[in-house]
Design an enzyme around this catalytic site. Sequence first.
Site, PDB file in Angstrom:
ATOM      1  N   HIS A 140      -7.137   7.501  11.639  1.00 51.36           N
ATOM      2  CA  HIS A 140      -6.677   6.113  11.579  1.00 51.36           C
ATOM      3  C   HIS A 140      -5.184   6.018  11.336  1.00 51.36           C
ATOM      4  O   HIS A 140      -4.693   4.968  10.917  1.00 51.36           O
ATOM      5  CB  HIS A 140      -7.450   5.350  10.481  1.00 51.36           C
ATOM      6  CG  HIS A 140      -8.895   5.153  10.853  1.00 51.36           C
ATOM      7  ND1 HIS A 140      -9.870   4.887   9.914  1.00 51.36           N
ATOM      8  CD2 HIS A 140      -9.531   5.215  12.039  1.00 51.36           C
ATOM      9  CE1 HIS A 140     -11.051   4.775  10.526  1.00 51.36           C
ATOM     10  NE2 HIS A 140     -10.870   4.981  11.815  1.00 51.36           N
ATOM     11  N   ASN A 192     -20.929  11.500  -2.516  1.00 52.33           N
ATOM     12  CA  ASN A 192     -20.653  10.072  -2.687  1.00 52.33           C
ATOM     13  C   ASN A 192     -21.451   9.599  -3.903  1.00 52.33           C
ATOM     14  O   ASN A 192     -22.645   9.922  -4.001  1.00 52.33           O
ATOM     15  CB  ASN A 192     -21.099   9.311  -1.415  1.00 52.33           C
ATOM     16  CG  ASN A 192     -20.529   7.905  -1.361  1.00 52.33           C
ATOM     17  OD1 ASN A 192     -20.500   7.205  -2.362  1.00 52.33           O
ATOM     18  ND2 ASN A 192     -20.055   7.500  -0.198  1.00 52.33           N
ATOM     19  N   PRO A 193     -20.831   8.815  -4.807  1.00 56.18           N
ATOM     20  CA  PRO A 193     -21.619   8.337  -5.953  1.00 56.18           C
ATOM     21  C   PRO A 193     -22.732   7.371  -5.540  1.00 56.18           C
ATOM     22  O   PRO A 193     -23.675   7.140  -6.280  1.00 56.18           O
ATOM     23  CB  PRO A 193     -20.586   7.642  -6.846  1.00 56.18           C
ATOM     24  CG  PRO A 193     -19.353   7.515  -6.057  1.00 56.18           C
ATOM     25  CD  PRO A 193     -19.428   8.437  -4.909  1.00 56.18           C
ATOM     26  N   CYS A 219       7.580   1.203  16.617  1.00 60.06           N
ATOM     27  CA  CYS A 219       7.899  -0.056  17.294  1.00 60.06           C
ATOM     28  C   CYS A 219       6.590  -0.650  17.833  1.00 60.06           C
ATOM     29  O   CYS A 219       5.808   0.057  18.477  1.00 60.06           O
ATOM     30  CB  CYS A 219       8.867   0.226  18.459  1.00 60.06           C
ATOM     31  SG  CYS A 219       9.064  -1.196  19.548  1.00 60.06           S
ATOM     32  N   GLN A 224     -10.179   9.581   7.539  1.00 54.53           N
ATOM     33  CA  GLN A 224     -10.012   8.179   7.954  1.00 54.53           C
ATOM     34  C   GLN A 224      -8.887   7.549   7.139  1.00 54.53           C
ATOM     35  O   GLN A 224      -8.474   6.430   7.406  1.00 54.53           O
ATOM     36  CB  GLN A 224     -11.298   7.385   7.720  1.00 54.53           C
ATOM     37  CG  GLN A 224     -12.502   7.917   8.476  1.00 54.53           C
ATOM     38  CD  GLN A 224     -13.777   7.259   8.008  1.00 54.53           C
ATOM     39  OE1 GLN A 224     -14.241   6.262   8.573  1.00 54.53           O
ATOM     40  NE2 GLN A 224     -14.360   7.812   6.955  1.00 54.53           N
ATOM     41  N   ASN A 225      -8.421   8.265   6.129  1.00 54.93           N
ATOM     42  CA  ASN A 225      -7.423   7.705   5.212  1.00 54.93           C
ATOM     43  C   ASN A 225      -6.037   7.770   5.843  1.00 54.93           C
ATOM     44  O   ASN A 225      -5.751   8.647   6.643  1.00 54.93           O
ATOM     45  CB  ASN A 225      -7.431   8.462   3.874  1.00 54.93           C
ATOM     46  CG  ASN A 225      -8.790   8.359   3.185  1.00 54.93           C
ATOM     47  OD1 ASN A 225      -9.570   7.447   3.481  1.00 54.93           O
ATOM     48  ND2 ASN A 225      -9.101   9.316   2.326  1.00 54.93           N
ATOM     49  N   ALA A 255     -15.544  12.674  -5.656  1.00 52.24           N
ATOM     50  CA  ALA A 255     -14.763  13.737  -5.007  1.00 52.24           C
ATOM     51  C   ALA A 255     -14.053  14.622  -6.031  1.00 52.24           C
ATOM     52  O   ALA A 255     -14.091  15.856  -5.935  1.00 52.24           O
ATOM     53  CB  ALA A 255     -13.730  13.089  -4.077  1.00 52.24           C
ATOM     54  N   ARG A 304       0.849  -1.214   0.000  1.00 50.67           N
ATOM     55  CA  ARG A 304       0.000   0.000   0.000  1.00 50.67           C
ATOM     56  C   ARG A 304       0.879   1.257   0.000  1.00 50.67           C
ATOM     57  O   ARG A 304       0.576   2.239  -0.666  1.00 50.67           O
ATOM     58  CB  ARG A 304      -0.941  -0.012   1.207  1.00 50.67           C
ATOM     59  CG  ARG A 304      -2.044  -1.060   1.080  1.00 50.67           C
ATOM     60  CD  ARG A 304      -2.912  -1.129   2.312  1.00 50.67           C
ATOM     61  NE  ARG A 304      -3.733   0.060   2.476  1.00 50.67           N
ATOM     62  CZ  ARG A 304      -4.417   0.337   3.599  1.00 50.67           C
ATOM     63  NH1 ARG A 304      -4.369  -0.501   4.620  1.00 50.67           N
ATOM     64  NH2 ARG A 304      -5.143   1.419   3.697  1.00 50.67           N
ATOM     65  N   THR A 361     -17.015   8.332   2.045  1.00 50.53           N
ATOM     66  CA  THR A 361     -16.971   7.334   3.119  1.00 50.53           C
ATOM     67  C   THR A 361     -18.296   6.594   3.203  1.00 50.53           C
ATOM     68  O   THR A 361     -19.369   7.162   3.011  1.00 50.53           O
ATOM     69  CB  THR A 361     -16.644   7.971   4.495  1.00 50.53           C
ATOM     70  OG1 THR A 361     -16.594   6.942   5.490  1.00 50.53           O
ATOM     71  CG2 THR A 361     -17.649   9.031   4.892  1.00 50.53           C
TER      72      THR A 361
HETATM   73  P1  OAD Z   1     -15.085   2.331   2.236  1.00 51.65           P
HETATM   74  O1  OAD Z   1     -14.342   1.537   1.225  1.00 51.65           O
HETATM   75  O2  OAD Z   1     -15.865   1.628   3.323  1.00 51.65           O
HETATM   76  O3  OAD Z   1     -16.126   3.312   1.497  1.00 51.65           O
HETATM   77  C1  OAD Z   1     -15.683   4.082   0.406  1.00 51.65           C
HETATM   78  C2  OAD Z   1     -16.827   4.993   0.020  1.00 51.65           C
HETATM   79  O4  OAD Z   1     -16.357   5.855  -1.011  1.00 51.65           O
HETATM   80  C3  OAD Z   1     -18.032   4.244  -0.523  1.00 51.65           C
HETATM   81  O5  OAD Z   1     -19.211   4.771   0.079  1.00 51.65           O
HETATM   82  C4  OAD Z   1     -18.001   4.562  -2.037  1.00 51.65           C
HETATM   83  O6  OAD Z   1     -19.326   4.682  -2.562  1.00 51.65           O
HETATM   84  C5  OAD Z   1     -17.324   5.915  -2.029  1.00 51.65           C
HETATM   85  N1  OAD Z   1     -16.608   6.242  -3.263  1.00 51.65           N
HETATM   86  C6  OAD Z   1     -16.026   5.395  -4.151  1.00 51.65           C
HETATM   87  N2  OAD Z   1     -15.422   6.106  -5.132  1.00 51.65           N
HETATM   88  C7  OAD Z   1     -15.614   7.434  -4.834  1.00 51.65           C
HETATM   89  C8  OAD Z   1     -15.223   8.661  -5.438  1.00 51.65           C
HETATM   90  N3  OAD Z   1     -14.511   8.677  -6.584  1.00 51.65           N
HETATM   91  N4  OAD Z   1     -15.599   9.833  -4.847  1.00 51.65           N
HETATM   92  C9  OAD Z   1     -16.323   9.815  -3.697  1.00 51.65           C
HETATM   93  N5  OAD Z   1     -16.721   8.685  -3.055  1.00 51.65           N
HETATM   94  C10 OAD Z   1     -16.367   7.516  -3.631  1.00 51.65           C
HETATM   95  O7  OAD Z   1     -14.025   3.339   2.901  1.00 51.65           O
HETATM   96  P2  OAD Z   1     -14.201   4.170   4.215  1.00 51.65           P
HETATM   97  O8  OAD Z   1     -15.587   4.665   4.414  1.00 51.65           O
HETATM   98  O9  OAD Z   1     -13.106   5.179   4.235  1.00 51.65           O
HETATM   99  O10 OAD Z   1     -10.544   1.680   8.724  1.00 51.65           O
HETATM  100  O11 OAD Z   1     -13.881   3.057   5.346  1.00 51.65           O
HETATM  101  C11 OAD Z   1     -13.774   3.501   6.680  1.00 51.65           C
HETATM  102  C12 OAD Z   1     -12.725   2.670   7.348  1.00 51.65           C
HETATM  103  O12 OAD Z   1     -12.972   1.264   7.126  1.00 51.65           O
HETATM  104  C13 OAD Z   1     -11.325   2.874   6.808  1.00 51.65           C
HETATM  105  O13 OAD Z   1     -10.699   4.004   7.357  1.00 51.65           O
HETATM  106  C14 OAD Z   1     -10.647   1.618   7.281  1.00 51.65           C
HETATM  107  C15 OAD Z   1     -11.710   0.622   6.839  1.00 51.65           C
HETATM  108  O14 OAD Z   1     -11.611  -0.560   7.506  1.00 51.65           O
HETATM  109  C16 OAD Z   1      -9.516   0.995   9.327  1.00 51.65           C
HETATM  110  O15 OAD Z   1      -8.708   0.378   8.672  1.00 51.65           O
HETATM  111  C17 OAD Z   1      -9.489   1.111  10.824  1.00 51.65           C
END
Ligand code: OAD
Length: 248
Positions: free
Chosen positions: A120, A216-217, A128, A102-103, A234, A71, A191
Site C-alpha cells: 500500500h 492476532n489478539p 506528484c 500493508q502498512n 505482535a 500520520r 491484519t
Molecule cells: P485493521 O485496523 O483493519 O486491523 C488491524 C488488526 O490488527 C485487527 O485484526 C486487530 O485485532 C489486530 N491487532 C490490534 N493490535 C494488535 C497487536 N498489538 N498485535 C497484533 N495484532 C493486533 O488493519 P489492517 O488489517 O492492516 O488500506 O487493514 C488493512 C488495510 O485497510 C490497510 O492497509 C489500509 C486499511 O484501509 C488502505 O489504506 C488501502
Amino acid sequence: MDSLSEGIISQLAGARSLVVFTGAGMSAESGVPTFRDAQTGLWARYEPSDLATPEAFARDPALVWQWYAWRRELVAGVEPNAGHQALATWQTRVKAFTVVTQNVDGLHQRAGSDRVLELHGNLHRIICSSEGMEVRDPLPPVAEGGPPRCPQCAAPLRPDVVWFGEALPERAWEGAMQAAARAEVLLSVGTSGLVHPAAGIPLLALQHGAVVVEINPEPTPLSHQVTASVRGTAAQVLPALVERLAPR
Ligand code: OAD
C-alpha cells in the site's frame, strides 16, 4: 504461542522460504493506531476510508494532506517495536525471508528488515498527483495549509500510498504473489484480513500448501482457514517465537 504444536514449530524452524504478511496491528505496540482503533484527537471524527480515497483528495486536498502529515509526524515520533525487531533478527536465519506489508509507516525497514514489499505504498514518499514521480525534500512551501505544488507541473503533491479504488504497485504485488506461492511458511500478523486484494496473500500461500500461522489478539475471517491461529500480540508472540526457534 503455546497453541503451536511441536510439528508446526519444527516446520517454522526448518523453513527455507518464509513470508510474513503484516497489517496495522504489527505497529499498534509502537503507538500507531490501527484502522479499527478510534482515530485519536483531531481525526476522531473522520473515517480513514473517507480520507484515503482519490475523491476525498480531489474534494478537500488540504484535509487529506494534513491527515497524512499528522500520520507522518506520529510515525516519526515512534520506534519499531519488539515484533519488528524479531522479524529483522529472524530474516538473518532464513534463506528466503520476505516481509509483505500493508502498512505505510516504514517501521519494518527502520527495524532492519531489508526485503520488504509495501503493498500500500509508504507515507514518507511524496509524489506528484499528476505525473507520479517522487518529489524529495525540501518540499516547496505549502500554501494556506493545502498540499505543496509539484515544482515541474504545479499539480498538488500527495503521499505515495494506495487509496481505496487505486491499483496496488505492480512490482510489490507481483513480488508478494510470487513469494506467497513459493513460501513453505507464511505468518499473517496484525491484519483484519478484510481489504483485498492484499488479504488474498495468506490464502494464496495456503493454496500452494504452505503452513500458515496467524498472530492476532482477535479472531479474523482467516482464523478458521489457517493451520494455526495464535491469540496474542505482535510484540509479545514474535520475540517469543524467534527465541523458541533460535538454533540451540
Ligand atoms: P485493521 O485496523 O483493519 O486491523 C488491524 C488488526 O490488527 C485487527 O485484526 C486487530 O485485532 C489486530 N491487532 C490490534 N493490535 C494488535 C497487536 N498489538 N498485535 C497484533 N495484532 C493486533 O488493519 P489492517 O488489517 O492492516 O488500506 O487493514 C488493512 C488495510 O485497510 C490497510 O492497509 C489500509 C486499511 O484501509 C488502505 O489504506 C488501502
